[in-house]
Design an enzyme around this catalytic site. Structure first.
Site, PDB file in Angstrom:
ATOM      1  NE  ARG A   1      12.913  10.708  16.357  1.00  0.00           N
ATOM      2  CZ  ARG A   1      12.350  11.233  17.461  1.00  0.00           C
ATOM      3  NH1 ARG A   1      11.088  10.970  17.739  1.00  0.00           N
ATOM      4  NH2 ARG A   1      13.054  11.996  18.268  1.00  0.00           N
TER       5      ARG A   1
ATOM      6  CE1 TYR B   1      15.907  -9.849   1.416  1.00  0.00           C
ATOM      7  CE2 TYR B   1      15.755  -9.031   3.658  1.00  0.00           C
ATOM      8  CZ  TYR B   1      16.398  -9.069   2.433  1.00  0.00           C
ATOM      9  OH  TYR B   1      17.528  -8.329   2.247  1.00  0.00           O
TER      10      TYR B   1
ATOM     11  CG  ASP C   1       7.967  -8.319   1.427  1.00  0.00           C
ATOM     12  OD1 ASP C   1       7.908  -7.732   0.336  1.00  0.00           O
ATOM     13  OD2 ASP C   1       9.017  -8.447   2.090  1.00  0.00           O
TER      14      ASP C   1
ATOM     15  CE  LYS D   1      15.818  -5.385  -2.380  1.00  0.00           C
ATOM     16  NZ  LYS D   1      15.060  -6.303  -1.545  1.00  0.00           N
TER      17      LYS D   1
HETATM   18  C1  LIG Z   1      15.139  -6.627  -0.114  1.00  0.00           C
HETATM   19  C2  LIG Z   1      13.934  -7.192   0.514  1.00  0.00           C
HETATM   20  C3  LIG Z   1      13.589  -6.862   1.827  1.00  0.00           C
HETATM   21  C4  LIG Z   1      14.447  -5.973   2.686  1.00  0.00           C
HETATM   22  O1  LIG Z   1      14.432  -4.676   2.204  1.00  0.00           O
HETATM   23  P1  LIG Z   1      15.654  -3.624   2.468  1.00  0.00           P
HETATM   24  O2  LIG Z   1      15.191  -2.414   1.740  1.00  0.00           O
HETATM   25  O3  LIG Z   1      16.889  -4.246   1.897  1.00  0.00           O
HETATM   26  O4  LIG Z   1      15.728  -3.461   3.950  1.00  0.00           O
HETATM   27  C5  LIG Z   1      12.420  -7.403   2.333  1.00  0.00           C
HETATM   28  N1  LIG Z   1      11.641  -8.218   1.607  1.00  0.00           N
HETATM   29  C6  LIG Z   1      11.945  -8.555   0.354  1.00  0.00           C
HETATM   30  C7  LIG Z   1      11.050  -9.474  -0.406  1.00  0.00           C
HETATM   31  C8  LIG Z   1      13.098  -8.066  -0.232  1.00  0.00           C
HETATM   32  O5  LIG Z   1      13.413  -8.416  -1.478  1.00  0.00           O
END
Ligand SMILES: *Cc1c(COP(=O)(O)O)cnc(C)c1O
Length: 413
Positions: free
Chosen positions: A79, A132, A204, A229
């Site tokens: 961890r 999000y 983000d 993504k």
């Molecule tokens: C998909 C997404 C998240 C969440 O990410 P996960 O990997 O699905 O937990 C957060 N912010 C944005 C802008 C996203 O597109």
């Protein structure tokens, strides 16, 4: 001409490479720490839960080194670190222009652990609108249960952000571009407001990728990505990452060790592999999305197109000031109702109906059915989601094929 690489001799090679050059050169070679074990070209997948000690003296010297933070090169338990995970962290930090990065099991794990690290009961955070959905939920209901208050302000209104500042405001969290309308937040102005108020900024940057935007260069404190993504890019893994200064990242990492949402070496390997083609993929996706957006905007059955690379987008000028590409996601509103819009989506042959974006395959979704299904048309309108809204995430198919597919579906639905 000088080589873009700082070549290291074998004796001084125990440092990640920091090549100059363009984004693709850096994506392939950046953060690599050669020679790797066994002189392997790729990073070995170190599939272990724990690490061993030769004898009690070895254990003692590790424990003493750790007390002084001098235990670099090894850890005692899975961890607290893994070489394959560390290889990805180095590569992402390098791409984002940050000094340190920490990998998580998902984007949400990265966001929640970071916010829990930065905030305490009695404090306040500001989140921009259109964040999000699960991020909003975490800030507005989860954190509230622990005595942390949250204000939501429009993403592109810096004056509203300033007005929302309170003496106990500690964090300003924003996304840029946002989803699905791809609003662009003026990051330099936001950073100015935040630093005037002594507030930590967190962005983000999932939709942008470090190929198109590097918020740390504007003075943002922490950048977070859903690596699920574009960074992973192949729709075959979930991961999240936080990048920033060594001290902030160390704080977040301490809380990762407590909260436990670590990534694993298999995922880290796939992510590392995907990152090598990041610039290649993203530049193709930028180009395809720009062409698709232009085509859609000129089509009579399309009411409106949202793409920051189009002069018609409300934040086009902001995007041009801080981004070097406008991304692979295009949103559009059709001249149609809920069912007509579904018929358009169903008439497409190339894009696949799925949530998520950023991978090799083009994805299409009607947010009214995907993310906002439980709401009525009126409730959806109240949060700005039209029934006729469609989000297209361009993959790496040939742009002309996608455009012809869209053209056919627009005639047919
Ligand atoms: C998909 C997404 C998240 C969440 O990410 P996960 O990997 O699905 O937990 C957060 N912010 C944005 C802008 C996203 O597109």
């Amino acid at each position: 001409m000088a080589s873009p690489f700082e070549r290291k001799t074998a004796s001084t090679s125990n440092r990640a490479r920091q090549p100059g050059g363009g984004p693709s050169t850096r994506a392939v070679h950046g953060g690599e720490n050669r020679p790797l074990p066994h002189h392997s070209l790729t990073h070995p997948i170190v599939q272990t839960a724990t690490y061993t000690f030769d004898d009690s003296a070895d254990l003692r010297s590790f424990m003493e080194a750790r007390m002084w933070g001098l235990h670099e090169g090894r850890v005692d338990y899975g961890r607290y670190g893994n070489p394959t995970v560390e290889a990805v962290e180095a590569k992402i930090a390098q791409r984002e222009g940050g000094e340190a990065a920490v990998l998580f099991s998902s984007g949400m794990a990265a966001i929640t652990t970071s916010l829990l690290s930065l905030l305490s009961a009695g404090q306040h955070l500001i989140v921009t609108e259109e964040a999000y959905r699960r991020t909003r939920e975490f800030c507005l209901s989860f954190l509230r249960r622990y005595g942390i208050e949250c204000s939501v302000v429009p993403a592109s209104d810096v004056a509203a952000v300033e007005a929302a500042m309170q003496p106990n405001t500690k964090v300003l969290f924003t996304e840029s571009p946002t989803n699905p309308y791809l609003r662009i937040v003026d990051l330099p102005s936001l950073v100015k407001v935040a630093s005037r108020n002594g507030v930590t900024t967190m962005v983000d940057s999932t939709l942008a990728t470090p190929v198109n935007q590097r918020p740390l260069e504007f003075g943002v404190d922490l950048v977070v990505h859903s690596a699920t993504k574009y960074l992973g890019g192949h729709n075959d893994l979930l991961a999240g990452v936080v990048v920033g200064s060594p001290s902030l990242v160390a704080l977040v990492r301490q809380n990762l060790w407590v909260c436990g949402a670590i990534s694993d070496p298999q995922t880290a390997y796939l992510l590392h592999r995907g990152l090598k083609t990041l610039a290649l993929r993203v530049r193709q996706q930028n180009e395809t999305a720009q062409r698709v957006a232009g085509f859609l905007e000129a089509h009579p059955r399309v009411r409106r197109v949202w793409y920051p690379g189009l002069p018609s987008h409300p934040d086009h000028h902001v995007a041009r000031g801080q981004m070097s590409g406008f991304g692979g996601v295009v949103s559009l509103e059709l001249e149609a109702d809920l069912d007509g819009t579904s018929r358009f989506v169903d008439a497409l042959e190339i894009p696949i109906i799925a949530p998520s974006f950023g991978g090799l395959e083009s994805f299409i979704e009607q947010p009214a059915l995907m993310s906002y299904f439980e709401l009525s048309t009126e409730e959806r309108l109240a949060v700005g989601i039209q029934d006729s809204l469609v989000r297209l995430s361009c993959g790496v198919e040939d742009p002309q094929d996608l455009i012809e597919d869209l053209a056919r579906a627009l005639e047919r639905f």
